[in-house]
Design an enzyme around this catalytic site. Structure first.
Site, PDB file in Angstrom:
ATOM      1  N   HIS A 363       0.827  -1.208   0.000  1.00 20.58           N
ATOM      2  CA  HIS A 363       0.000   0.000   0.000  1.00 20.58           C
ATOM      3  C   HIS A 363       0.856   1.251   0.000  1.00 20.58           C
ATOM      4  CE1 HIS A 363      -2.776  -2.947   2.183  1.00 20.58           C
ATOM      5  NE2 HIS A 363      -2.834  -3.094   0.890  1.00 20.58           N
ATOM      6  N   CYS A 676      -7.033  -0.285 -18.766  1.00 20.54           N
ATOM      7  CA  CYS A 676      -6.545   0.533 -17.648  1.00 20.54           C
ATOM      8  C   CYS A 676      -5.464  -0.108 -16.795  1.00 20.54           C
ATOM      9  CB  CYS A 676      -7.709   0.991 -16.774  1.00 20.54           C
ATOM     10  SG  CYS A 676      -8.495  -0.358 -15.896  1.00 20.54           S
TER      11      CYS A 676
HETATM   12  C1  PEP Z   1      -5.851  -4.238 -13.278  1.00 17.75           C
HETATM   13  O1  PEP Z   1      -5.966  -5.343 -12.743  1.00 17.75           O
HETATM   14  O2  PEP Z   1      -5.278  -4.062 -14.370  1.00 17.75           O
HETATM   15  C2  PEP Z   1      -6.368  -3.034 -12.630  1.00 17.75           C
HETATM   16  C3  PEP Z   1      -6.378  -1.879 -13.257  1.00 17.75           C
HETATM   17  O3  PEP Z   1      -6.781  -3.145 -11.352  1.00 17.75           O
HETATM   18  P1  PEP Z   1      -5.795  -3.284 -10.103  1.00 17.75           P
HETATM   19  O4  PEP Z   1      -4.402  -3.052 -10.597  1.00 17.75           O
HETATM   20  O5  PEP Z   1      -6.236  -2.289  -9.108  1.00 17.75           O
HETATM   21  O6  PEP Z   1      -6.033  -4.714  -9.690  1.00 17.75           O
END
Ligand code: PEP
Ligand code: MG
Length: 747
Positions: A363, A676
């Site tokens: 974190h 993303c």
């Molecule tokens: C992902 O898994 O690509 C994502 C954007 O979510 P996180 O990194 O928060 O798991």
């Protein structure tokens, strides 16, 4: 050699201290000490080897070996018996040194005459300084008592070294904490920073390693341990503790009440150490023991014991955490580890962060990334090396730290920072321009966020909106579950700061690596594939509903975008969507304003969803590919595991082919699609994604500039042809083809 008694050892320490009390040059002192030890222990040889650099030991003083060898004889860490003592941090005691495995013959010392060898490490907690050796001609094992005595002497030498007792320009020891040191760790957040060290927990300084009156020292240590026990018991009786905090404190209590611990410290004191030095000696010894243990749980207890020893030292010395020191300009935070809430408190004033421990997915790393502060983790010994105010360079790109750098290094580093600043300027000039490739295709670039602190970047980065708002960060940095009203206020501020730009709020994605301190942790064998994200939300919908209400209230009539994480099959999306619709309906019936438009989308993070029925693609308002998770499940390679996380290339043609199928399925139903994961922020990866049909990418704010700059100078149709050619040629990854093609492009 006669058996040694406790008072002999005290006498030796006292002579040592008296010798050091007389002003003198470092080398003279070292010579006197070797003489003193040899004399007092009745051995023919006593030698002190000190580190020249982290890999090399040098004979710095000797009584009994040839004087010509001083400052000439050197050995690598692990080489010969001395090198082995230094590497393992454990004594070597042998009656037949030349016959011992690993013995290195050093003719210049005349060492071959001596049969018995006893070497002990000179070390402070976590800091290896050298090796102290006694040798004698008669073949004999040194007794336990003698080992102990030499260990105590080595401890005092270490403390004296720390205080600079042997420092001199010619011959003696190089001053500690004055030399340039380069530390190699792991990159936690890119970027370069120059600043001065600010220690999160300043080290305790011990000025009195030797004590004359053991009874007073015993009283002091008993009294301090008593205070420590009371303070741990007080902490344990606090009502607000969760299971984890309790477990840690129980471990503290176990150590604090351990009879063996106190007994060993009392024995050290009887040998002549002060109470403080005794605490440190046991801390070092425990560290060495635990570092050899392969069991991760036991190694974790190491930091508990370290914490406890530090508390005890603070009680004994009266040195609190707050030393009254002033934070320097351009502070670079140095700590063993740090929690996200503490890091947020420091906030953007930090220029860089360097941690001895930590992990890429921690974190604290998430917060550092959100604040765009260069972060290097896993340096292992920065806290032992650095002092408050030391000049420091943090290279977050390479995961390297230069502490007290040479001017030439600092100059080269400043050039690098200047180049990065220039690039930033160039990106800033593109801020208001679209990411339109030379073929005419425009890619929408959005940013990922998760903290209020991210929002100011929206304007500066040139992003069109927030493509992923990770709501769990707000839950992670708190010590208890946030209330609905509090969340609603926060989301409203996020929307205000976005000034009408779209923010895609992802509902709580907890579980896996993101464990809330106030929720019952699940003991799962494989948490990344376990009860996490929307799975938790659907099984225990209380928090999900509260969060949806907070979002609707925050919107206060404005458009709202919600997306659900880790949707694995259509029915999960239907269920999650129904929760959102039900809350909308409820809010409306309560007379609250509802958003003028609500988009409800799904994150595609598991391969299964790519094969969902067409009805799913028709139902969802949009799809956002969470590439971090999707890639880990596609390749079955844990994104948190350093051993495998970089093993498979995103430009692997099987993966790109799979992503192309997702593009095609979305095109079939006209479902808006974006990407993303972290890869969207890497220019070559972003180019490949755009080439295969992604028209919207969401990334870290700092990546928007570099990605836009690259996209604006390439032709995506050609890039697509390059990928197709790589596939036709049977390549495994398109990377070499794309790189070669890019290199041939002119601006
Ligand atoms: C992902 O898994 O690509 C994502 C954007 O979510 P996180 O990194 O928060 O798991
Ligand atoms: Mg994810």
């Amino acid at each position: 050699m006669p058996e040694r008694s406790e008072s002999d050892s005290r006498k030796l320490l006292r002579r040592l201290r008296d010798t050091l009390a007389v002003p003198g040059a470092g080398q003279d002192r070292l010579d006197q000490i070797t003489h003193l030890i040899a004399d007092s222990m009745g051995s023919e040889v006593c030698s002190i080897y000190l580190f020249r650099d982290p890999e090399t030991l040098e004979l710095c003083a000797t009584e009994g070996l040839k004087k010509e060898a001083v400052h000439k004889t050197r050995m690598k860490l692990g080489e010969g018996l001395v090198g082995r003592v230094a590497r393992n941090g454990q004594p070597i005691n042998t009656a037949d040194a030349p016959g011992e495995k690993g013995f290195r013959y050093m003719p210049e010392t005349g060492e071959e005459l001596f049969s018995s060898f006893l070497g002990v490490p000179i070390q402070r907690v976590g800091e290896k300084l050298g090796v102290l050796v006694v040798q004698s001609k008669t073949a004999r094992q040194f007794s336990e008592d003698e080992i102990y005595a030499l260990d105590v002497v080595a401890m005092v030498l270490a403390e004296m070294t720390e205080l600079g007792a042997f420092t001199s320009d010619e011959g003696g020891m190089r001053a500690l904490h004055k030399q340039p040191v380069m530390l190699r760790g792991t990159s936690g957040q890119e970027g370069a920073a120059e600043g001065r060290v600010w220690l999160h927990e300043p080290r305790v300084v011990i000025t009195n390693p030797v004590a004359d009156d053991p009874l007073t020292e015993i009283d002091r240590i008993r009294d301090a341990v008593g205070q420590l026990r009371v303070s741990v018991d007080d902490l344990l009786s606090a009502e607000s503790l969760d299971k984890d905090q309790k477990a840690v404190l129980e471990a503290y209590r176990m150590f604090a009440h351990s009879r063996g611990w106190l007994r060993r410290m009392e024995e050290d004191i009887h040998r002549g150490l002060s109470a403080e030095a005794a605490v440190e000696k046991e801390q070092s010894a425990a560290r060495n023991r635990l570092e050899q243990v392969p069991d991760a749980y036991l190694r974790e207890r190491l930091s508990d014991l370290d914490d406890l020893s530090n508390r005890l030292l603070r009680i004994l010395t009266g040195q609190g955490k707050d030393t009254g020191a002033e934070m320097p300009d351009d502070p670079v935070l140095v700590a063993r580890n740090i929690g996200p809430a503490e890091l947020l408190e420091y906030g953007r004033k930090l220029k860089g962060i360097v941690l001895d421990e930590g992990s890429v997915g921690s974190h604290a790393a998430v917060v550092a990334r959100a604040l765009a502060i260069p972060l290097v983790i896993n340096t292992e010994r920065i806290t032992a090396e650095a002092l408050n105010g030391d000049p420091i360079l943090v290279d977050g790109d390479q995961g390297i730290v230069h502490l007290r750098p040479e001017e030439t290094v600092a100059r080269a580093f400043r050039d690098k920072i200047a180049m990065q600043a220039k690039a930033q300027e160039r990106y800033a000039s593109l801020r208001s321009l679209p990411a339109t490739a030379t073929c005419g295709t425009t890619i929408a670039l959005h940013m990922n966020a998760g903290l209020m602190a991210d929002l100011p970047s929206l304007e500066g980065s040139g992003a069109e909106g927030v493509g992923l708002f990770r709501t769990e960060l707000q839950f992670l940095v708190r010590s208890k579950m946030p209330q609905r009203a509090e969340l609603a206020r926060l989301y409203a501020r996020v929307m205000d700061a976005a000034k009408g730009k779209r923010v895609a709020f992802r509902t709580l994605d907890i579980g896996s690596d993101k464990v809330l301190p106030y929720m019952k942790p699940q003991d799962e064998p494989n948490p990344a594939m376990g009860w996490r994200a929307v799975r938790v939300g659907l099984d225990k919908p209380g928090v999900l509903r509260m969060q949806l209400q907070a979002l609707i209230r925050a919107a206060n009539g404005r458009p709202l975008t919600i997306m659900f994480p880790l949707i694995t099959e259509m029915s999960e999306f239907q269920a999650a969507r129904s929760h959102a619709l039900r809350e909308l309906h409820r809010e409306k019936s309560l007379g609250h304003p509802v958003p003028e438009r609500v988009d409800i989308g799904a994150m595609m993070e598991t391969p299964s969803l790519a094969f969902a029925p067409k009805a799913f693609f028709e139902l969802t308002d949009f799809i956002s590919v969470g590439g971090n998770d999707l890639k880990q499940f596609f390749f079955a390679a844990d994104r948190e595991n350093e051993l495998v996380r970089r093993r498979y290339d995103t430009l692997n043609l099987s993966f790109l082919g799979f992503l192309e199928q997702i593009v095609a399925r979305c095109a079939e139903t006209d479902t808006p699609l974006s990407f993303c994961g972290e890869d969207a922020g890497r220019p070559i990866e972003a180019l490949a994604l755009a080439a295969i049909g992604f028209r919207s990418l969401s990334m870290r704010p700092a990546s928007v500039g570099p990605v836009k700059a690259l996209l604006r100078r390439v032709n995506l149709t050609e890039a697509r042809a390059v990928i197709d050619r790589a596939r036709a040629e049977g390549a495994e990854t398109a990377r070499p083809h794309l790189m070669e093609w890019l290199a041939a492009q002119t601006d």
